[in-house]
Scaffold this motif. Structure first.
Motif, PDB file in Angstrom:
ATOM      1  N   PHE A 137       8.007 -27.299  29.659  1.00  0.00           N
ATOM      2  CA  PHE A 137       8.079 -26.045  30.135  1.00  0.00           C
ATOM      3  C   PHE A 137       8.546 -24.549  29.354  1.00  0.00           C
ATOM      4  O   PHE A 137       8.727 -25.169  28.192  1.00  0.00           O
ATOM      5  CB  PHE A 137      10.190 -25.998  31.160  1.00  0.00           C
ATOM      6  CG  PHE A 137      10.954 -26.315  30.529  1.00  0.00           C
ATOM      7  CD1 PHE A 137      11.412 -24.544  30.213  1.00  0.00           C
ATOM      8  CD2 PHE A 137      11.624 -27.050  30.433  1.00  0.00           C
ATOM      9  CE1 PHE A 137      12.795 -24.037  30.193  1.00  0.00           C
ATOM     10  CE2 PHE A 137      12.567 -26.727  29.678  1.00  0.00           C
ATOM     11  CZ  PHE A 137      13.446 -25.017  28.909  1.00  0.00           C
ATOM     12  N   SER A 138       7.836 -23.893  30.053  1.00  0.00           N
ATOM     13  CA  SER A 138       7.896 -22.756  29.274  1.00  0.00           C
ATOM     14  C   SER A 138       9.327 -21.240  29.768  1.00  0.00           C
ATOM     15  O   SER A 138       8.960 -21.632  30.899  1.00  0.00           O
ATOM     16  CB  SER A 138       7.295 -21.756  28.896  1.00  0.00           C
ATOM     17  OG  SER A 138       6.441 -20.397  28.397  1.00  0.00           O
ATOM     18  N   ASP A 139      10.024 -20.904  29.275  1.00  0.00           N
ATOM     19  CA  ASP A 139      10.513 -19.995  29.646  1.00  0.00           C
ATOM     20  C   ASP A 139      10.514 -19.128  29.604  1.00  0.00           C
ATOM     21  O   ASP A 139      10.829 -18.600  27.877  1.00  0.00           O
ATOM     22  CB  ASP A 139      12.055 -20.858  29.600  1.00  0.00           C
ATOM     23  CG  ASP A 139      13.421 -20.029  30.225  1.00  0.00           C
ATOM     24  OD1 ASP A 139      13.372 -19.700  31.174  1.00  0.00           O
ATOM     25  OD2 ASP A 139      14.025 -19.744  28.985  1.00  0.00           O
ATOM     26  N   MET A 140      10.904 -17.495  29.650  1.00  0.00           N
ATOM     27  CA  MET A 140      10.745 -16.160  29.304  1.00  0.00           C
ATOM     28  C   MET A 140      11.743 -15.639  29.783  1.00  0.00           C
ATOM     29  O   MET A 140      12.131 -14.514  30.887  1.00  0.00           O
ATOM     30  CB  MET A 140       9.889 -15.592  29.737  1.00  0.00           C
ATOM     31  CG  MET A 140       9.557 -13.948  29.286  1.00  0.00           C
ATOM     32  SD  MET A 140       8.715 -13.571  30.494  1.00  0.00           S
ATOM     33  CE  MET A 140       7.158 -13.916  29.614  1.00  0.00           C
ATOM     34  N   TYR A 141      12.844 -15.385  29.031  1.00  0.00           N
ATOM     35  CA  TYR A 141      14.814 -15.003  29.769  1.00  0.00           C
ATOM     36  C   TYR A 141      15.237 -14.561  28.631  1.00  0.00           C
ATOM     37  O   TYR A 141      14.922 -15.447  27.156  1.00  0.00           O
ATOM     38  CB  TYR A 141      15.275 -16.259  30.371  1.00  0.00           C
ATOM     39  CG  TYR A 141      15.931 -15.263  31.981  1.00  0.00           C
ATOM     40  CD1 TYR A 141      15.790 -14.187  32.486  1.00  0.00           C
ATOM     41  CD2 TYR A 141      16.781 -15.920  31.857  1.00  0.00           C
ATOM     42  CE1 TYR A 141      16.065 -13.597  33.528  1.00  0.00           C
ATOM     43  CE2 TYR A 141      18.144 -15.505  33.329  1.00  0.00           C
ATOM     44  CZ  TYR A 141      17.055 -14.027  34.047  1.00  0.00           C
ATOM     45  OH  TYR A 141      17.868 -13.661  34.965  1.00  0.00           O
ATOM     46  N   PHE A 142      16.525 -14.272  29.121  1.00  0.00           N
ATOM     47  CA  PHE A 142      17.889 -14.059  28.288  1.00  0.00           C
ATOM     48  C   PHE A 142      18.773 -14.661  27.836  1.00  0.00           C
ATOM     49  O   PHE A 142      18.569 -15.929  27.504  1.00  0.00           O
ATOM     50  CB  PHE A 142      18.441 -13.062  28.814  1.00  0.00           C
ATOM     51  CG  PHE A 142      18.024 -11.900  29.739  1.00  0.00           C
ATOM     52  CD1 PHE A 142      17.574 -10.527  28.841  1.00  0.00           C
ATOM     53  CD2 PHE A 142      17.977 -11.966  31.396  1.00  0.00           C
ATOM     54  CE1 PHE A 142      16.962  -9.297  29.802  1.00  0.00           C
ATOM     55  CE2 PHE A 142      17.371 -10.484  31.495  1.00  0.00           C
ATOM     56  CZ  PHE A 142      16.762  -9.727  30.944  1.00  0.00           C
ATOM     57  N   PHE A 143      18.340 -14.885  26.257  1.00  0.00           N
ATOM     58  CA  PHE A 143      19.379 -15.716  25.399  1.00  0.00           C
ATOM     59  C   PHE A 143      19.024 -17.252  25.279  1.00  0.00           C
ATOM     60  O   PHE A 143      19.556 -18.315  25.668  1.00  0.00           O
ATOM     61  CB  PHE A 143      20.490 -15.671  26.045  1.00  0.00           C
ATOM     62  CG  PHE A 143      21.864 -14.692  26.341  1.00  0.00           C
ATOM     63  CD1 PHE A 143      23.064 -14.204  25.221  1.00  0.00           C
ATOM     64  CD2 PHE A 143      22.097 -13.908  27.841  1.00  0.00           C
ATOM     65  CE1 PHE A 143      23.688 -13.115  25.923  1.00  0.00           C
ATOM     66  CE2 PHE A 143      22.678 -13.019  28.320  1.00  0.00           C
ATOM     67  CZ  PHE A 143      23.411 -12.390  27.050  1.00  0.00           C
ATOM     68  N   PRO A 144      17.252 -16.866  25.114  1.00  0.00           N
ATOM     69  CA  PRO A 144      16.480 -17.901  24.730  1.00  0.00           C
ATOM     70  C   PRO A 144      17.281 -18.944  23.477  1.00  0.00           C
ATOM     71  O   PRO A 144      17.366 -19.732  23.529  1.00  0.00           O
ATOM     72  CB  PRO A 144      14.993 -17.335  23.561  1.00  0.00           C
ATOM     73  CG  PRO A 144      16.145 -16.040  23.520  1.00  0.00           C
ATOM     74  CD  PRO A 144      17.119 -15.191  23.737  1.00  0.00           C
ATOM     75  N   GLU A 145      18.191 -18.213  22.377  1.00  0.00           N
ATOM     76  CA  GLU A 145      18.624 -19.157  21.819  1.00  0.00           C
ATOM     77  C   GLU A 145      19.588 -20.383  22.452  1.00  0.00           C
ATOM     78  O   GLU A 145      19.941 -21.622  21.962  1.00  0.00           O
ATOM     79  CB  GLU A 145      19.989 -18.604  20.528  1.00  0.00           C
ATOM     80  CG  GLU A 145      21.134 -18.204  21.126  1.00  0.00           C
ATOM     81  CD  GLU A 145      20.159 -17.012  21.934  1.00  0.00           C
ATOM     82  OE1 GLU A 145      22.055 -15.897  21.678  1.00  0.00           O
ATOM     83  OE2 GLU A 145      19.850 -16.036  21.737  1.00  0.00           O
ATOM     84  N   VAL A 146      19.936 -20.026  23.874  1.00  0.00           N
ATOM     85  CA  VAL A 146      20.526 -21.098  24.180  1.00  0.00           C
ATOM     86  C   VAL A 146      20.111 -22.127  24.787  1.00  0.00           C
ATOM     87  O   VAL A 146      20.313 -22.940  24.828  1.00  0.00           O
ATOM     88  CB  VAL A 146      21.740 -20.554  25.534  1.00  0.00           C
ATOM     89  CG1 VAL A 146      22.485 -21.094  26.754  1.00  0.00           C
ATOM     90  CG2 VAL A 146      22.649 -19.115  24.458  1.00  0.00           C
ATOM     91  N   VAL A 147      18.965 -21.129  25.681  1.00  0.00           N
ATOM     92  CA  VAL A 147      17.906 -22.356  26.065  1.00  0.00           C
ATOM     93  C   VAL A 147      17.578 -23.278  25.277  1.00  0.00           C
ATOM     94  O   VAL A 147      16.655 -24.310  25.396  1.00  0.00           O
ATOM     95  CB  VAL A 147      16.970 -21.492  26.961  1.00  0.00           C
ATOM     96  CG1 VAL A 147      15.534 -22.771  26.870  1.00  0.00           C
ATOM     97  CG2 VAL A 147      17.422 -20.571  27.900  1.00  0.00           C
TER      98      VAL A 147
END
Length: 452
Positions: A137-147
């Motif tokens: 999956f591709s994610d674009m959101y805040f705190f990407p280091e957590v993702v």
């Protein structure tokens, strides 16, 4: 060496896992359905896709799984979403896009989004995606280091796009801060087997020219992808024309962003200029049909783009605007919408729709050499879908069944890098009861905030 009969003995190959399936849809070659074939996995790679009788004589596997009513195919690739927004599922439905954003979603994000929100919301999203057939999956959101940490620890592939905007948010104070933190994210995760860092400028109307130039410079220096919301609504395009005299695609082309490293999300408002720029640049389009329908954003002309040679992939968007992360459902909607938009019932066949969710996604990620199809030597990312349900009978064409008749909860097995993620419909790496307790706590908090 020969046997006493003078005939060389047949070489027997070793495999860690043999999957015998009623049908295999390898995606490559295109349009093919293989019957009674075996998929052999050795380590984290596909060793072979061959008839079961050939596997009987040519391979010895440590484990064999027989799936007599199933389709085995590549894992699905969800090219766009905001995973943690699963905790906002159903929060503000039946509203226009800008009302939804300005009056509901952005205020809720400002109030609730922090690292713990991202962790629990993303874990909920990953559980849903794995259970419904997504392996990347591709994610674009805040705190990407957590993702990134969560995806890596779970063993699911993720393109993690750090956000870039002109204004401050809970993750950064402005463009310089976003880019500094994003650079650190890239340096931490680049080359990882599961996590591919990328850059996520929100949209042309929220990111000005200079940060976009810096975004491009960073992407070129680090050789990472860029994903941006583009041409999502008619207003976005008309407003850009009124203010600059240029369509957003033209602006991005002049800045140098429009190229094979760019993933353009939505693209519901397209004219001949946009098609030409997309084709000539090699940029990719990420179609999010159900979110676009629900927010009345418009319809992406997927068949027109495909016919022009543009690589079209598919994404769910976030569960706050969808309201699920079921990529099989998205494929079904995309296939039917394509026919209406093109006024052609033959537009976007079932096999082509499945390719959008697999091999085309891998191409957009620059990983089609190792993902997106069941080919010897590629990564062992694959799923099994059970078509044995009485209410899915009869099965004449399993590819059409997957697109038009299948419910995603029929996904029974999933492997990523050869590691089982779903077995007999059960998640192997996520504690669902514990997750549900966290989700309920967030729901109670957000509900009380709405009524307080």
């Amino acid at each position: 060496m020969t046997s006493d009969s003078g005939v060389s003995p047949k070489t027997i190959h070793a495999a860690d896992l043999r999957i015998d399936a009623r049908w295999v849809i390898p995606i490559e070659p295109a349009g093919v359905v293989l019957e009674h074939h075996a998929v052999l996995i050795q380590g984290d790679r596909i060793a072979a896709v061959i008839p079961q009788q050939d596997a009987d004589t040519g391979y010895r596997a440590k484990e064999t799984i027989r799936l007599d009513s199933h389709v085995v195919m590549p894992g699905l690739i969800n090219l766009h979403g905001h995973a943690a927004m699963s905790l906002f599922r159903g929060l503000a439905d039946d509203l226009p896009l800008m009302t939804w954003l300005n009056d509901h979603i952005w205020p809720a994000e400002g109030r609730y989004v922090d690292e713990s929100f991202i962790f629990d919301g993303t874990r909920l999203a990953i559980a849903e995606m794995l259970r419904t057939g997504t392996t990347t999956f591709s994610d674009m959101y805040f705190f990407p280091e957590v993702v990134a940490e969560l995806a890596h620890d779970t063993g699911i592939r993720a393109q993690v796009c750090f956000p870039l905007l002109d204004f401050p948010t809970m993750w950064g104070s402005g463009p310089d801060d976003y880019l500094a933190k994003g650079t650190a994210l890239i340096e931490r995760w680049q080359g990882d087997d599961y996590v591919a860092p990328a850059i996520g400028p929100h949209a042309p109307y929220t990111v000005s020219d200079e940060p976009l130039r810096q975004c491009l410079a960073l992407a070129q220096d680090k050789q990472v992808a860029i994903q941006i919301h583009l041409h999502e609504t008619a207003f976005e395009v008309s407003d850009a024309l009124a203010k600059t005299g240029r369509r957003p695609t033209e602006r991005l082309a002049e800045l140098g962003l429009l190229g094979p490293g760019l993933q353009c999300v939505h693209m519901t408002q397209i004219d001949d200029t946009d098609v030409r720029l997309l084709r000539e640049s090699g940029a990719h389009v990420v179609h999010c049909p159900e979110s676009n329908l629900k927010l009345a954003s418009g319809l992406c002309p997927t068949e027109r783009l495909r016919q022009a040679g543009v690589n079209v992939t598919i994404g769910t968007d976030g569960a706050a605007s969808n309201n699920d992360l079921d990529l099989f459902g998205e494929v079904r909607t995309a296939a039917m919408l394509a026919k209406v938009v093109a006024d052609d019932a033959a537009a976007l066949s079932a096999h082509q729709a499945l390719a959008m969710a697999t091999l085309n996604g891998a191409k957009a990620l620059g990983r089609d050499h190792e993902l997106g199809s069941l080919v010897a030597g590629k990564r062992a990312d694959l799923i099994a879908v059970d078509l044995g349900d009485p209410f899915l009978q009869p099965v004449y064409d399993p590819a059409s069944h997957l697109v038009y008749s299948n419910h995603s909860r029929q996904v029974s097995h999933s492997w990523i890098n050869g590691v089982p993620q779903v077995q007999d419909g059960r998640l192997t790496r996520i504690d669902v009861p514990d997750l549900m307790l966290k989700v309920q706590a967030w729901a109670d908090t957000i509900r009380s905030g709405q009524t307080g």
